[in-house]
Design a protein around this motif. Structure first.
Motif, PDB file in Angstrom:
ATOM      1  N   SER A 196     -25.060 -29.790 -39.018  1.00  0.00           N
ATOM      2  CA  SER A 196     -25.954 -28.852 -39.687  1.00  0.00           C
ATOM      3  C   SER A 196     -26.001 -29.126 -41.191  1.00  0.00           C
ATOM      4  CB  SER A 196     -25.486 -27.413 -39.431  1.00  0.00           C
ATOM      5  OG  SER A 196     -26.300 -26.484 -40.135  1.00  0.00           O
ATOM      6  N   GLU A 197     -24.840 -29.373 -41.782  1.00  0.00           N
ATOM      7  CA  GLU A 197     -24.779 -29.690 -43.206  1.00  0.00           C
ATOM      8  C   GLU A 197     -25.544 -30.981 -43.516  1.00  0.00           C
ATOM      9  OE1 GLU A 197     -23.455 -28.216 -45.941  1.00  0.00           O
ATOM     10  OE2 GLU A 197     -23.096 -26.435 -44.723  1.00  0.00           O
ATOM     11  N   ALA A 198     -25.346 -31.990 -42.663  1.00  0.00           N
ATOM     12  CA  ALA A 198     -26.023 -33.275 -42.873  1.00  0.00           C
ATOM     13  C   ALA A 198     -27.532 -33.119 -42.764  1.00  0.00           C
ATOM     14  CB  ALA A 198     -25.521 -34.302 -41.855  1.00  0.00           C
ATOM     15  N   SER A 199     -27.974 -32.369 -41.765  1.00  0.00           N
ATOM     16  CA  SER A 199     -29.412 -32.157 -41.582  1.00  0.00           C
ATOM     17  C   SER A 199     -30.009 -31.419 -42.767  1.00  0.00           C
ATOM     18  CB  SER A 199     -29.660 -31.367 -40.287  1.00  0.00           C
ATOM     19  OG  SER A 199     -29.232 -32.094 -39.146  1.00  0.00           O
ATOM     20  N   GLY A 200     -29.268 -30.423 -43.278  1.00  0.00           N
ATOM     21  CA  GLY A 200     -29.748 -29.671 -44.426  1.00  0.00           C
ATOM     22  C   GLY A 200     -29.871 -30.539 -45.667  1.00  0.00           C
ATOM     23  N   LYS A 201     -28.883 -31.373 -45.897  1.00  0.00           N
ATOM     24  CA  LYS A 201     -28.908 -32.256 -47.074  1.00  0.00           C
ATOM     25  C   LYS A 201     -30.074 -33.236 -47.021  1.00  0.00           C
ATOM     26  CE  LYS A 201     -23.907 -32.255 -47.972  1.00  0.00           C
ATOM     27  NZ  LYS A 201     -22.661 -33.072 -47.943  1.00  0.00           N
ATOM     28  N   LEU A 202     -30.431 -33.658 -45.807  1.00  0.00           N
ATOM     29  CA  LEU A 202     -31.483 -34.659 -45.650  1.00  0.00           C
ATOM     30  C   LEU A 202     -32.859 -34.040 -45.417  1.00  0.00           C
ATOM     31  CD1 LEU A 202     -29.533 -37.184 -43.387  1.00  0.00           C
ATOM     32  CD2 LEU A 202     -29.912 -37.309 -45.857  1.00  0.00           C
ATOM     33  N   GLY A 203     -32.910 -32.713 -45.348  1.00  0.00           N
ATOM     34  CA  GLY A 203     -34.182 -32.038 -45.128  1.00  0.00           C
ATOM     35  C   GLY A 203     -34.742 -32.313 -43.749  1.00  0.00           C
ATOM     36  N   ALA A 204     -33.860 -32.495 -42.773  1.00  0.00           N
ATOM     37  CA  ALA A 204     -34.275 -32.839 -41.410  1.00  0.00           C
ATOM     38  C   ALA A 204     -34.299 -31.600 -40.517  1.00  0.00           C
ATOM     39  CB  ALA A 204     -33.323 -33.874 -40.820  1.00  0.00           C
ATOM     40  N   ALA A 205     -35.188 -31.636 -39.535  1.00  0.00           N
ATOM     41  CA  ALA A 205     -35.314 -30.492 -38.629  1.00  0.00           C
ATOM     42  C   ALA A 205     -34.201 -30.454 -37.593  1.00  0.00           C
ATOM     43  CB  ALA A 205     -36.678 -30.554 -37.929  1.00  0.00           C
ATOM     44  N   ASN A 206     -33.630 -31.621 -37.278  1.00  0.00           N
ATOM     45  CA  ASN A 206     -32.577 -31.669 -36.264  1.00  0.00           C
ATOM     46  C   ASN A 206     -31.708 -32.902 -36.487  1.00  0.00           C
ATOM     47  OD1 ASN A 206     -33.955 -33.961 -34.931  1.00  0.00           O
ATOM     48  ND2 ASN A 206     -35.449 -32.401 -34.323  1.00  0.00           N
ATOM     49  N   ARG A 207     -30.671 -33.027 -35.668  1.00  0.00           N
ATOM     50  CA  ARG A 207     -29.716 -34.129 -35.852  1.00  0.00           C
ATOM     51  C   ARG A 207     -30.344 -35.504 -35.623  1.00  0.00           C
ATOM     52  NH1 ARG A 207     -25.398 -32.904 -31.182  1.00  0.00           N
ATOM     53  NH2 ARG A 207     -25.581 -30.848 -32.131  1.00  0.00           N
ATOM     54  N   VAL A 208     -31.292 -35.602 -34.700  1.00  0.00           N
ATOM     55  CA  VAL A 208     -31.931 -36.890 -34.412  1.00  0.00           C
ATOM     56  C   VAL A 208     -32.733 -37.357 -35.618  1.00  0.00           C
ATOM     57  CG1 VAL A 208     -33.603 -38.089 -32.955  1.00  0.00           C
ATOM     58  CG2 VAL A 208     -32.013 -36.455 -31.932  1.00  0.00           C
TER      59      VAL A 208
END
Length: 211
Positions: free
Chosen positions: A187-199
């Motif tokens: 979740s933290e990684a997705s937030g930092k990258l502005g991504a909707a999900n882990r994929v």
């Protein structure tokens, strides 16, 4: 390929090449064989073999790809750097990504060369790093510090496994973490990258060279 493990004092630069694609390995060796002050003393098809040959052959410089079986070029550079008094490492890769460059330099690599660079750049890069300098494309170097890697090591590990299709439970088992902790990392990684999900996060991070 075999060679003496003793460094000579005649000015010859001893080079070990690590590359898992046979044609590329042969091409790099052939190009360097044209240089009077360079001797290719060993060739390895993966990072683990290169690490072993580095101890046996005592090269001055190691040319290595990034993506290789058993041990990547980045892992090889980091391990050699940890051991100290090690050969200078040049990453030779197709990845013109600032994230990869930054990780390579952080791992202790002294050079970063793209495989589509002019052939003359190869020998010059070997000479530069052997002289204690760095051999890095200036534009790529500038980009590496203008967009720093936002991921922590744990976030990167979890995201890499998620990108390979592993479930949260499988990632948790492999990293020896709880499933809740893994979900937090993703979740933290997705937030930092502005991504909707882990994929999507894994795709973005891979494009940037952060995985």
């Amino acid at each position: 390929m075999s060679g003496s493990g003793e460094r000579r004092d005649d000015g010859t630069i001893r080079v070990l090449i690590a590359e898992d694609q046979s044609m590329v390995l042969g091409a790099l060796a052939a190009l360097l064989a044209l240089e009077r002050d360079v001797e290719v003393v060993g060739q390895a098809s993966d990072g683990r073999e290169a690490l072993r040959l580095a101890g046996e052959l005592a090269p001055d410089v190691i040319l290595t790809d990034i993506e290789m079986p058993r041990m990547t070029g980045l892992e090889l550079a980091a391990e050699l750097n940890r051991r100290g008094d090690a050969p200078r490492v040049i990453i030779v890769t197709t990845f013109a990504r600032s994230g990869y460059l930054r990780r390579a330099l952080d791992a202790g690599a002294a050079g970063y060369l793209l495989k589509d660079s002019p052939a003359s750049d190869l020998a010059e890069a070997v000479r530069r790093v052997h002289a204690g300098l760095r051999a890095v494309d200036p534009e790529l170097a500038a980009a590496a510090w203008s967009e720093p890697d936002p991921l922590t090591d744990r976030e990167r590990q979890a995201l890499r496994l998620a990108g390979e299709g592993l479930t949260t439970a499988a990632i948790a088992e492999q990293l020896h973490l709880s499933e809740g902790t893994v979900r937090n990392y993703l979740s933290e990684a997705s937030g930092k990258l502005g991504a909707a999900n882990r994929v999507e996060a894994a795709r973005i991070a891979r494009q940037k060279g952060w995985l």
